[in-house]
Write an enzyme that holds these catalytic residues in place. Structure first.
Site, PDB file in Angstrom:
ATOM      1  N   LYS A 251      34.417   5.331  -2.317  1.00 55.82           N
ATOM      2  CA  LYS A 251      35.602   5.803  -1.618  1.00 55.82           C
ATOM      3  C   LYS A 251      36.304   4.604  -0.981  1.00 55.82           C
ATOM      4  CE  LYS A 251      33.474   6.321   2.836  1.00 55.82           C
ATOM      5  NZ  LYS A 251      33.019   7.075   3.970  1.00 55.82           N
ATOM      6  N   GLY A 284      23.277  11.011  -1.861  1.00 56.54           N
ATOM      7  CA  GLY A 284      21.998  10.389  -2.213  1.00 56.54           C
ATOM      8  C   GLY A 284      20.992  10.466  -1.081  1.00 56.54           C
ATOM      9  N   ASP A 338      37.725   9.782   6.017  1.00 50.09           N
ATOM     10  CA  ASP A 338      36.568   8.905   5.907  1.00 50.09           C
ATOM     11  C   ASP A 338      35.265   9.694   5.795  1.00 50.09           C
ATOM     12  OD1 ASP A 338      35.765   6.193   5.790  1.00 50.09           O
ATOM     13  OD2 ASP A 338      34.887   6.374   7.785  1.00 50.09           O
ATOM     14  N   HIS A 343      32.140  13.322   2.453  1.00 48.34           N
ATOM     15  CA  HIS A 343      30.728  13.585   2.748  1.00 48.34           C
ATOM     16  C   HIS A 343      30.461  15.029   3.171  1.00 48.34           C
ATOM     17  CE1 HIS A 343      30.490   9.387   2.324  1.00 48.34           C
ATOM     18  NE2 HIS A 343      30.758   9.041   3.568  1.00 48.34           N
ATOM     19  N   LYS A 444      23.855   9.498  17.478  1.00 47.64           N
ATOM     20  CA  LYS A 444      24.058   9.234  16.063  1.00 47.64           C
ATOM     21  C   LYS A 444      23.272  10.283  15.312  1.00 47.64           C
ATOM     22  CE  LYS A 444      22.327   5.782  12.770  1.00 47.64           C
ATOM     23  NZ  LYS A 444      23.423   5.680  11.797  1.00 47.64           N
TER      24      LYS A 444
END
Lengths: 595, 597
Positions: A251, A284, A338, A343, A444
């Site tokens: 991307k 992945g 993004d 995703h 995170k």
């Protein structure tokens, strides 16, 4: 209890066809007109069937021959059976060329275009080494770095060697292996738009290939504006003459439907669909891979997998750092492009798709496209955007997004977004799929949360207090960090009373699998080498994904929607809660319970 | 995060009163208020639920099984409640149950707990410690007295010394333990007497009265005595030592007879002196934490109930094993055998809880109605669906373990099974065709009690190829481990991290010891508390008992008449091989004897 399979093989197992299926196919081949297969195709793929599923290629062919066909195929229009039939025969041709001598004669050249870049250094070379270490690369292979920087082979090797690490659980012979690997690494310096330089590369490649059947993989680790130039040069000057040539692109795949469409058109001038491997490295990730396994290999989940039992689904991505001086690229795209459009949307599609006919790439991708095409395009009122502002905590101050020198002072680019999406099909009608992605948040993590409905006529209602939402079951797949799967259930607190408690049935990967989990890039590179396309994005998928987001993105930009500011390191803009509340959802990650 | 709702000791009365309330809206608001305001008034609320239970009770039985309908006589212990009601307000209207009024009555009530057979093993090891634990946790009423009753001559002080030796304080609450213990012991007394002497019980009555000091007296008798003297003790207690102003309840432990006839005879005799709702038949397995949790799991989680039927469940296994034999105390056991000792009661009760339909409420009568329905839908056991075994001696590592018949208290030629496995079937819409396998044994390789639910294969499994040949291994399994190390886990298939596509069966688990560091209370504590509070959910009703015996009696008779010889298995082994063949016959594989567990 592990069940067997070779360490490097992916889901599409090489299988023995049962006699019955053989007969069936033979029968079909007699019955239907056999379209002669292109001569090169069998040689092309000949090397790889040890791993990949035979049915994949032929099907691809059909979408390749007619680039727009894929959409038809999956709709079950008449094209489908026919398309299916005319490649069945080749399935049986395949095993024949798989003979030892031929296997030995093939070789693989991997060219990393943009070898001096960050991604190449941090991810691609280490992933290639890991594959080599695990014996997942073919016997004969060469790795070429290509970039504009002048560098010798030796300098490249030095650069690479600094980032290579051996797996914690397999330290032995690591240095030996590293040396062996580095000996197979070379460098060629050239311009990205120079056919001449690629021709030089070609002759170097030929030298290394030494007459063996050459297969070539190009990994484009370069900015999107030079994608097409490189693809042109590589395809015209450095394609394999008689093996396969594949190109991995990362991307961004455009900024919206139009630019993405243009990019695809340009790529297709030089490449066929099946040569293009659009990588989405989230696919992945171990737990994303596991999502399908969980759904389809367990009896206990599938009956629950619908609007009957699922109240909402949350796809959450958060980073605890900002752009940190590298916002130039990001500012042009924003968090929605993004993270969300690729995703999170990919994970959503995998989550929500119907059971595919098989695990073959085309079958899985057909189902994913169906999900995307059943979705409503995003509406502005179903989206919250945010941007982080400076924040001081404990004497330390964290910069605002617009403090980043590479970001314009008046940037409206969202660094946070939350959105509610809906899939208008029989399985998911009315179930909100909430997405949330942000930078510079308090934590995170990347996770999927599935909140189940209330128990109808719950006998224990009294024991739950007023907030019944807290008493619902929840399945959490934590993709990172600390991969885990857990299911929140209600149980009785041990003791003489009847207090209920929500505890977790859990599987923490680190505890059960002390082995290091391979990086997503390893899997994806291996898949590309082996021609396994399941985790790569097909053109029609990409189109469908952009179709959902483009109107919203345009509106955000045209109306200059001002993002809600949130402090660096906070839990994100409050607006996300109101968006959730609008659909009777409560974010699972911010509910006070820690996990 | 605990979403708490009830107080420490409260069992179910909040829910039971709620469901009662549901039937009348007038009630509703009232109980609501009570429930919210009355944390310390536990016992009051309880009386409300008690009272509400005593009325629907007889209807409950009728509803359940019309034929067995018991005589609807005015229940003895209703009288005091009615009296109280009368005191509070002449009409029996709901409004009369004013919180204040109940406070009044609480001050005046007292509980006397008489342990009949106080010098016995069970009393020493379980009952007194459980009573102390309840006291320690403030779960006993303010006024209470504990009386030991047995034939041995003993003084109060001697009893206290005996009791004190077995009392322990919970690990997590050591403070004031010594003090609490002293206070508890001061309330313990002893009366020596014969079990069949009304006179001796009348003496006890007098002593009890003294301690009750004019309060409303409630009396609980725990019969920790051999079954042959049950009736005598019940007769004497009921005739000479019943409470005149409060309730009188009697807790009895198994064995409840040896078969349908003897059980019915026992019930009939008990009912000569007691009403159904005075009889508390204890099955201490029902007081186990994870058995309690079974209903919570099923009914408070969305994700289990949809799977809870023949559509998704392939088989269910109830496994009980002990790693020791009779160890010189086989006298009682030899007369009963493992089927009567474990299967017909503990395992069957768990099965009924597992398989029952959703009850109307969590009230005792509603739950027991559903359990009886399950039992009555079951086929009586057939000889060919049963495997029996008896352990033989075995030498391992220089140590020789004795055979069952080496036990001095066991006849040399005993055919009593120390192991049994059985396949049972519930012929109703939910469970038709699903084998329920039971297995119970002594002197096996491990000590455990667990429920295993094996789910069906995934239809059209996309990953079939990844599972190798044995698809049974790839099915999901839910395991509820009752002991040791209470745990719940669900076996799921997942991908082994790595570049390949290997599948693995891992556990989604909840290990109690890890999550709940608190000691889990002993089953007896819960059951005693429930009996004091009149919560009957975990006690066995007469019709349940009859239905349970009806399933097992034909088999037991056949085993004895045909003198079926049990398969011998070595002490400490995994039991007779026959159990595998029985399982195989129904396409089942025992979950506890696989390579993985």
């Amino acid at each position: 209890m592990a069940r067997h399979l070779s360490p490097c093989s992916s889901s599409s197992t090489t299988t023995t066809f049962s006699p019955s299926s053989f007969n069936h196919e033979a029968h079909l081949s007699r019955k239907f007109v056999v379209v002669p297969s292109r001569t090169y195709s069998s040689t092309w793929v000949s090397r790889i069937h040890t791993r990949i599923n035979q049915r994949m290629h032929p099907q691809l062919k059909s979408s390749n021959g007619h680039p727009l066909n894929a959409a038809y195929m999956q709709d079950g229009l008449p094209g489908n059976p026919l398309a299916k039939e005319h490649f069945e025969p080749r399935m049986k041709q395949r095993p024949i060329p798989l003979s030892e001598p031929e296997k030995a004669e093939s070789t693989l050249s991997i060219t990393v275009v943009g070898a001096s870049g960050d991604l190449a250094k941090k991810k691609i070379f280490p992933a290639l080494f890991a594959l080599f270490y695990e014996d997942c690369l073919p016997e004969n292979f060469t790795v070429f770095g290509y970039a504009r920087t002048k560098m010798t082979d030796e300098e490249l090797r030095n650069m690479i060697s600094r980032t290579l690490t051996c797996r914690i659980d397999k330290r032995e012979n690591c240095d030996d292996k590293m040396d062996l690997f580095l000996k197979k690494c070379f460098y060629h310096s050239g311009q990205y738009n120079s056919e001449e330089h690629f021709a030089e590369l070609d002759s170097k490649l030929k030298e290394k290939e030494a007459g063996k059947l050459p297969n070539r993989l190009f990994y484009l680790s370069i900015p999107p504006n030079i994608f097409v130039d490189v693809v042109r040069c590589a395809s015209l000057r450095a394609s394999s003459a008689n093996g396969w040539t594949r190109v991995i692109v990362e991307k961004p795949f455009g900024r919206d439907s139009k630019s993405s469409g243009e990019l695809t058109t340009c790529l297709k001038k030089y490449l066929t669909e099946e040569q293009i491997f659009r990588i989405d490295h989230y696919l992945g990730k171990e737990l994303v891979e596991n999502l399908s396994v969980l759904r389809f290999s367990n009896l206990v989940f599938e009956p629950l997998w619908s609007r009957n039992y699922i109240r909402n689904v949350q796809l959450i991505f958060s980073e605890d750092f900002g752009t940190e001086g590298r916002g130039g690229y990001f500012d042009n795209y924003g968090i929605i492009r993004d993270i969300m459009q690729n995703h999170l949307l990919q994970i959503l599609a995998l989550f929500a798709m119907e059971t595919p006919v098989s695990l073959d790439a085309e079958d899985v991708r057909n189902e994913k496209v169906k999900v995307l095409r059943s979705m409503r395009p995003l509406q502005l009122e179903d989206v919250i955007v945010g941007q982080y502002k400076g924040h001081s905590k404990g004497g330390k101050s964290y910069p605002a997004y617009t403090d980043d020198p590479t970001v314009p002072k008046d940037s409206l680019t969202p660094t946070f977004a939350a959105a509610a999406l809906f899939i208008n099909n029989a399985r998911w009608d009315g179930v909100p799929f909430l997405m949330k992605a942000g930078k510079a948040l308090h934590t995170k993590r990347a996770e999927i949360r599935v909140q189940f409905r209330h128990v109808p006529g719950n006998l224990y209602k009294r024991n739950f207090g007023t907030d019944l939402d807290k008493a619902t079951n929840e399945l959490v797949l934590r993709v990172q960090p600390d991969e885990a799967i857990y299911l929140k259930i209600n149980n009785k607190v041990p003791g003489l009373g009847m207090r209920l408690d929500r505890s977790e049935l859990n599987l923490l990967y680190r505890a059960r699998y002390p082995r290091e989990i391979p990086d997503a890039y390893e899997r994806l590179l291996l898949d590309a080498i082996e021609g396994e396309r399941r985790l790569f994005i097909r053109s029609d998928e990409l189109d469908a994904a952009w179709a959902l987001f483009t109107p919203l993105l345009k509106e955000l930009e045209e109306k200059k929607i001002v993002p809600e500011l949130y402090p660096y390191g906070s839990r994100g803009p409050v607006g996300a809660h109101y968006l959730a509340a609008k659909y009777n959802v409560r974010w699972g990650d911010l509910s006070g319970e820690d996990s | 995060m605990a979403s708490l709702s009830s107080t420490n000791c409260r069992a179910y009365s909040s829910t039971s009163s709620s469901s009662y309330a549901a039937s009348s809206s007038v009630h509703h608001g009232h109980h609501q208020r009570l429930a919210v305001s009355s944390v310390p008034k536990r016992f009051l609320r309880n009386k409300i639920s008690l009272q509400s239970q005593s009325n629907p009770f007889s209807t409950g039985v009728r509803m359940q099984d019309g034929a067995v309908a018991t005589k609807v006589t005015p229940v003895e212990n209703e009288t005091p409640l009615k009296l109280k009601e009368g005191l509070l307000s002449v009409t029996s209207s709901e409004e009369s149950k004013d919180a204040a009024g109940f406070e009044f009555s609480e001050d005046k009530s007292t509980v006397s707990i008489t342990v009949v057979g106080a010098s016995g093993d069970l009393a020493k090891k379980k009952i007194f410690p459980a009573l102390f634990a309840l006291y320690y946790e403030d779960c006993l009423p303010e006024h209470f007295t504990v009386y030991g009753y047995a034939r041995s001559k003993m003084t109060d002080a001697e009893l206290r010394t005996m009791v004190s030796r077995t009392l322990t304080c919970r690990i997590d609450k050591r403070e004031n333990c010594g003090e609490k213990m002293d206070q508890f012991l001061k309330r313990c007394f002893y009366h020596s007497g014969q079990y069949d002497s009304e006179e001796n019980f009348a003496e006890l009555d007098k002593k009890l009265r003294e301690h009750e000091g004019g309060r409303v007296s409630n009396r609980l008798f725990y019969l920790s005595i051999p079954p042959n003297i049950f009736i005598n003790a019940v007769k004497c207690a009921s005739l000479s030592a019943s409470s005149s102003s409060g309730w009188t309840r009697v807790i009895v432990e198994k064995p409840f007879g040896r078969d349908s006839e003897s059980s019915a005879a026992l019930t009939r005799s008990l009912k000569q002196y007691l009403e159904e709702d005075q009889i508390f038949r204890i099955d201490h397995y029902l007081g186990k934490e994870l058995v309690e949790n079974l209903s919570v799991l099923r009914f408070s989680n969305l994700i289990f109930e949809p799977l809870w039927s023949r559509q998704y469940i392939r088989n269910v296994q109830f496994i009980f094993s002990e790693d020791f034999g009779t160890e010189g105390r086989g006298g009682y056991f030899d007369n009963y055998g493992i089927i009567r000792d474990i299967m017909q009661n503990h395992l069957l009760q768990i099965l009924a809880l597992f398989a029952m339909e959703t009850p109307v409420s969590l009230d005792a009568e509603d739950i027991r109605n559903e359990k009886v329905k399950v039992l009555r839908s079951m086929r009586p056991l057939e000889l060919e669906n049963v495997v029996i075994g008896q352990y033989k001696s075995h030498t391992k590592g220089g140590v020789t373990y004795p055979a069952y018949t080496d036990d001095k208290t066991v006849p040399k030629d005993s055919l009593t099974p120390t192991f049994a496995a059985a396949a049972l079937f519930i012929d109703n819409a939910r469970w038709d065709g699903v084998p329920f396998l039971m297995k119970a044994g002594k002197a096996l390789h491990t000590k455990r009690a667990e429920i295993r639910v094996q789910f069906r294969h995934v239809p059209g499994n996309l990953y079939n190829r990844n599972f190798g040949t044995d698809l049974d291994r790839a099915t999901n399994e839910l395991v509820i481990r009752v002991q040791p190390d209470e745990a719940i886990y669900l076996k799921i298939n997942n991908k082994v991290p790595g570049l390949g596509m290997r599948l693995d069966r891992s556990n989604l688990n909840l290990h109690y010891a890890a999550r709940y560091s608190k000691e889990i209370p002993d089953a007896y504590e819960r059951l005693l508390l429930d009996a004091i509070e009149g919560e009957r959910r975990l006690f066995i009703r007469s019709d349940e008992l009859n239905a349970a015996w009806a399933l097992f009696t034909p088999l037991l008779k056949e085993l004895e008449e045909k003198k079926i010889i049990p398969e011998c298995y070595p002490y400490g082994s995994r039991g007779p091989v026959g159990a595998h063949y029985l399982a195989a016959r129904y396409n089942v594989r025992w979950g506890d004897l696989g390579l993985e567990q």
